[in-house]
Design an enzyme around this catalytic site. Structure first.
Site, PDB file in Angstrom:
ATOM      1  N   PHE A 149       0.814  -1.221   0.000  1.00 23.02           N
ATOM      2  CA  PHE A 149       0.000   0.000   0.000  1.00 23.02           C
ATOM      3  C   PHE A 149       0.843   1.264   0.000  1.00 23.02           C
ATOM      4  CE2 PHE A 149       0.883  -0.118   4.558  1.00 23.02           C
ATOM      5  CZ  PHE A 149       1.031   1.230   4.842  1.00 23.02           C
ATOM      6  N   LYS A 173      -1.200  -6.857  -9.391  1.00 22.39           N
ATOM      7  CA  LYS A 173      -2.144  -7.066  -8.284  1.00 22.39           C
ATOM      8  C   LYS A 173      -1.748  -6.047  -7.217  1.00 22.39           C
ATOM      9  CE  LYS A 173      -2.868  -8.412  -4.635  1.00 22.39           C
ATOM     10  NZ  LYS A 173      -3.257  -7.435  -3.583  1.00 22.39           N
ATOM     11  N   GLU A 176      -4.921  -3.752  -2.005  1.00 24.31           N
ATOM     12  CA  GLU A 176      -6.368  -3.501  -2.003  1.00 24.31           C
ATOM     13  C   GLU A 176      -6.723  -2.272  -1.163  1.00 24.31           C
ATOM     14  OE1 GLU A 176      -4.588  -5.822  -0.656  1.00 24.31           O
ATOM     15  OE2 GLU A 176      -5.609  -6.990   0.892  1.00 24.31           O
ATOM     16  N   CYS A 281       9.543   1.855   3.458  1.00 21.18           N
ATOM     17  CA  CYS A 281      10.493   0.771   3.742  1.00 21.18           C
ATOM     18  C   CYS A 281      11.908   1.323   3.842  1.00 21.18           C
ATOM     19  CB  CYS A 281      10.419  -0.299   2.673  1.00 21.18           C
ATOM     20  SG  CYS A 281      11.014   0.298   1.111  1.00 21.18           S
ATOM     21  N   GLU A 383       9.535  -4.512  12.790  1.00 19.94           N
ATOM     22  CA  GLU A 383       9.232  -3.293  12.035  1.00 19.94           C
ATOM     23  C   GLU A 383       7.935  -2.692  12.591  1.00 19.94           C
ATOM     24  OE1 GLU A 383       7.831  -3.969   7.977  1.00 19.94           O
ATOM     25  OE2 GLU A 383       8.929  -2.203   7.316  1.00 19.94           O
TER      26      GLU A 383
HETATM   27  P1  NAD Z   1       1.591  -6.609   2.929  1.00 21.21           P
HETATM   28  O1  NAD Z   1       2.637  -7.658   2.997  1.00 21.21           O
HETATM   29  O2  NAD Z   1       0.467  -6.651   3.902  1.00 21.21           O
HETATM   30  O3  NAD Z   1       0.888  -6.618   1.477  1.00 21.21           O
HETATM   31  C1  NAD Z   1       1.652  -6.645   0.291  1.00 21.21           C
HETATM   32  C2  NAD Z   1       0.839  -7.344  -0.786  1.00 21.21           C
HETATM   33  O4  NAD Z   1       0.594  -8.700  -0.393  1.00 21.21           O
HETATM   34  C3  NAD Z   1      -0.519  -6.717  -1.047  1.00 21.21           C
HETATM   35  O5  NAD Z   1      -0.756  -6.675  -2.438  1.00 21.21           O
HETATM   36  C4  NAD Z   1      -1.483  -7.648  -0.340  1.00 21.21           C
HETATM   37  O6  NAD Z   1      -2.751  -7.703  -0.955  1.00 21.21           O
HETATM   38  C5  NAD Z   1      -0.804  -8.988  -0.436  1.00 21.21           C
HETATM   39  N1  NAD Z   1      -1.125  -9.859   0.712  1.00 21.21           N
HETATM   40  C6  NAD Z   1      -1.592  -9.476   1.925  1.00 21.21           C
HETATM   41  N2  NAD Z   1      -1.747 -10.554   2.717  1.00 21.21           N
HETATM   42  C7  NAD Z   1      -1.372 -11.635   2.003  1.00 21.21           C
HETATM   43  C8  NAD Z   1      -1.285 -13.031   2.298  1.00 21.21           C
HETATM   44  N3  NAD Z   1      -1.610 -13.515   3.483  1.00 21.21           N
HETATM   45  N4  NAD Z   1      -0.839 -13.840   1.337  1.00 21.21           N
HETATM   46  C9  NAD Z   1      -0.483 -13.368   0.133  1.00 21.21           C
HETATM   47  N5  NAD Z   1      -0.523 -12.050  -0.193  1.00 21.21           N
HETATM   48  C10 NAD Z   1      -0.964 -11.191   0.733  1.00 21.21           C
HETATM   49  O7  NAD Z   1       2.350  -5.218   2.974  1.00 21.21           O
HETATM   50  P2  NAD Z   1       1.739  -3.764   3.115  1.00 21.21           P
HETATM   51  O8  NAD Z   1       1.216  -3.593   4.500  1.00 21.21           O
HETATM   52  O9  NAD Z   1       0.853  -3.462   1.979  1.00 21.21           O
HETATM   53  O10 NAD Z   1       3.061  -2.882   2.915  1.00 21.21           O
HETATM   54  C11 NAD Z   1       3.951  -2.576   3.954  1.00 21.21           C
HETATM   55  C12 NAD Z   1       5.121  -3.523   3.994  1.00 21.21           C
HETATM   56  O11 NAD Z   1       5.815  -3.502   2.747  1.00 21.21           O
HETATM   57  C13 NAD Z   1       6.156  -3.128   5.028  1.00 21.21           C
HETATM   58  O12 NAD Z   1       6.618  -4.284   5.655  1.00 21.21           O
HETATM   59  C14 NAD Z   1       7.249  -2.474   4.206  1.00 21.21           C
HETATM   60  O13 NAD Z   1       8.530  -2.491   4.798  1.00 21.21           O
HETATM   61  C15 NAD Z   1       7.209  -3.304   2.986  1.00 21.21           C
HETATM   62  N6  NAD Z   1       7.825  -2.628   1.859  1.00 21.21           N
HETATM   63  C16 NAD Z   1       9.032  -3.085   1.426  1.00 21.21           C
HETATM   64  C17 NAD Z   1       9.669  -2.456   0.382  1.00 21.21           C
HETATM   65  C18 NAD Z   1      10.987  -2.962  -0.126  1.00 21.21           C
HETATM   66  O14 NAD Z   1      11.346  -2.625  -1.236  1.00 21.21           O
HETATM   67  N7  NAD Z   1      11.713  -3.756   0.634  1.00 21.21           N
HETATM   68  C19 NAD Z   1       9.075  -1.349  -0.226  1.00 21.21           C
HETATM   69  C20 NAD Z   1       7.836  -0.914   0.240  1.00 21.21           C
HETATM   70  C21 NAD Z   1       7.220  -1.563   1.285  1.00 21.21           C
END
Ligand code: NAD
Length: 498
Positions: A149, A173, A176, A281, A383
């Site tokens: 997100f 994808k 959401e 991140c 985190e």
């Molecule tokens: P998230 O892991 O909750 O969601 C990421 C994606 O995975 C979304 O599209 C979501 O729909 C999907 N998803 C959610 N639950 C799932 C499941 N159980 N199984 C499969 N897919 C699932 O992450 P978020 O809250 O949207 O974003 C924040 C996180 O992203 C933080 O941990 C941040 O550090 C990380 N992030 C990392 C980078 C990087 O480049 N390392 C960059 C940006 C964000």
């Protein structure tokens, strides 16, 4: 209520699952729309459309593909204000920050405009008698990206910008939680001249992710999100024969040596720890001052600096940061602060009671700061992803170097110093993927490459830059001979160069 639908084969595709996700306005706490969550059949429709489109797209010469990228860039610049407003209204970050989110993605598109040059292969004339050897990079087919997100414009563009430029078609994808801008990007890509089916957006949750990871016609999956899910995506995707890069969470440290310019450090830290409500991140939520004097002075100045921060709605041009993305995330951050107090850290500034007048239902949380945070604490190991700065004091350079190096995450790190030799040694020895020297958020420019180490990334290749091109292509190497004269005898041993 507004419904955000899928975008498949150049058209809006209404969802049929009957399942929807709420899309909030974090400023007001109200639900402003609902996003369709895909069925396996809808994902399959997108894959079929993408597979059909990919054949002609891969056969389109790279210069023509680059022209689409040039036009896409122009269209995004045309629509920048409108896109930033939508982005802010679903994510909560301030408008200037949303523009930065879009701009950093656009820089990858600019890199992709150079794809004809980047895709040129290697050539060796006369590798043997009359033999030439050359290589070419070919697209993989249908690729997919699953995004978080926190950067709903930049991270999709990291992925589809490169993937499409090299001749793949793509299924995005997006998160959401803020799904509208990704759909707008796909519409603009069509307007820029990409054929229908080259870029598709399928919304969904775990079920859509699983459908992507197991679909036999998707060749590569790029993921960015939290580490446990990144690990799951990496394991499941590779077990299904796909190429996978999966970026995870982070806990970036800023090391402050005694000779650092503290005026600058305080300004840098304030933006890097609290900007975008800490939901980056590459945020800097841990600061490691070296020596008691540095620590005491930094603490005092940070307290004064935090008092000047303005938390406001995302349309408030004077606000430093806006609300976090959801009520659940706000509660999680508040929980971490409570745990921090319970495990013995000193809560110097407490932002939990912050409320914005007129927006009491918004997902706002004020800035917080802890001192006396120790290595073994849960709030240090995990985190938080919110506006919480933790001071972890170190006695020496070696102790400071060990903290980020031994941490489970290894995304980014920064060192603040006037000593070039110390900075050089730190950059060389630290066990982290991206390093800033007097740069608080060292996100590499688009033509370099982005990726962390340890639990911050699973897989071998980074995002964007030449590594991104490698991820989305496969190499073919051709050994060619054009014989003349007599027919040679068959060789029954492996050919070697004489
Ligand atoms: P998230 O892991 O909750 O969601 C990421 C994606 O995975 C979304 O599209 C979501 O729909 C999907 N998803 C959610 N639950 C799932 C499941 N159980 N199984 C499969 N897919 C699932 O992450 P978020 O809250 O949207 O974003 C924040 C996180 O992203 C933080 O941990 C941040 O550090 C990380 N992030 C990392 C980078 C990087 O480049 N390392 C960059 C940006 C964000």
């Amino acid at each position: 209520m507004r419904t955000i639908s899928h975008f498949v084969n150049g058209q809006t595709l209404e969802g049929t699952s009957g399942r929807f996700g709420d899309v909030f306005n974090p400023n007001t706490g109200e639900i402003q729309g609902r996003v369709a969550l895909a069925t396996d059949a809808e994902l399959d429709d997108a894959v079929q459309a993408a597979a059909a489109a990919q054949i002609g797209w891969a056969a389109t010469n790279p210069q023509r593909r680059a022209r689409v990228m040039f036009e896409f860039k122009r269209l995004i610049e045309r629509d920048m204000n409108a896109l930033a407003e939508i982005l802010s209204s679903e994510h909560g970050k301030v408008i200037a920050d949303s523009k930065g989110d879009i701009q950093r993605g656009l820089e990858v598109i600019e890199f992709a405009c150079g794809i004809p040059h980047i895709l040129k292969g290697e050539y060796t004339e006369g590798a043997g008698p009359g033999i030439d050897v050359y290589s070419m990079r070919q697209p993989l087919g249908v690729c997919a990206g699953i995004t978080p997100f926190n950067f709903p414009a930049m991270i999709p563009m990291w992925m589809f910008g490169i993937s499409i430029a090299v001749g793949n078609s793509f299924i995005l994808k997006p998160s959401e939680k803020d799904p509208t801008v990704p759909v707008k990007l796909a519409e603009l890509m069509m307007e820029a001249g990409a054929p229908a089916g080259v870029l598709n957006v399928v919304h969904g949750d775990k079920s859509a992710v699983d459908a992507i990871l197991t679909h036999p016609d998707i060749k590569a999956v790029s993921f960015v999100g939290s580490s446990d899910i990144a690990h799951y995506v990496y394991q499941t995707g590779t077990a299904h024969g796909k190429r996978v890069q999966a970026m995870g969470g982070a806990k970036n440290h800023g090391i402050v040596l005694p000779d650092a310019d503290l005026d600058q450090v305080v300004k840098d830290l304030s933006g890097a720890a609290f900007g975008s409500a800490g939901e980056r991140c590459m945020a800097l939520p841990v600061v490691v001052p070296v020596g008691k004097k540095t620590g005491d002075e930094l603490r005092e100045r940070m307290v004064a600096e935090i008092e000047t921060l303005k938390v406001g709605v995302s349309t408030d041009a004077a606000a430093h940061y806006g609300p976090v993305v959801s009520a659940a995330h706000r509660a999680k951050i508040a929980d971490y602060i409570k745990i921090g107090v319970e495990e013995g850290a000193e809560l110097v500034v407490d932002g939990r009671d912050f409320a914005l007048q007129g927006f009491e239902k918004g997902f706002f949380i004020g800035p917080s700061m802890f001192d006396g945070v120790k290595k073994g604490m849960k709030t240090y190991q995990e985190e938080i992803f919110g506006p919480v700065l933790q001071i972890v004091r170190a006695e020496s350079f070696e102790e400071a170097l060990a903290l980020p190096s031994e941490h489970q995450y290894g995304n980014g790190v920064a060192i603040f110093t006037r000593n070039g030799r110390a900075a050089r040694e730190f950059a060389s020895r630290v066990n982290v993927g991206m390093v800033g020297i007097n740069v608080p958020i060292p996100v590499p420019v688009a033509y370099h490459t982005f990726g962390g180490w340890k639990r911050s990334a699973f897989g071998d290749t980074n995002q964007h830059g030449v590594e991104g091109v490698k991820f989305y292509t496969k190499v073919k190497t051709i050994t060619a001979r054009w014989p003349e004269g007599e027919v040679e005898d068959s060789a029954f041993v492996i050919p070697t160069m004489k």
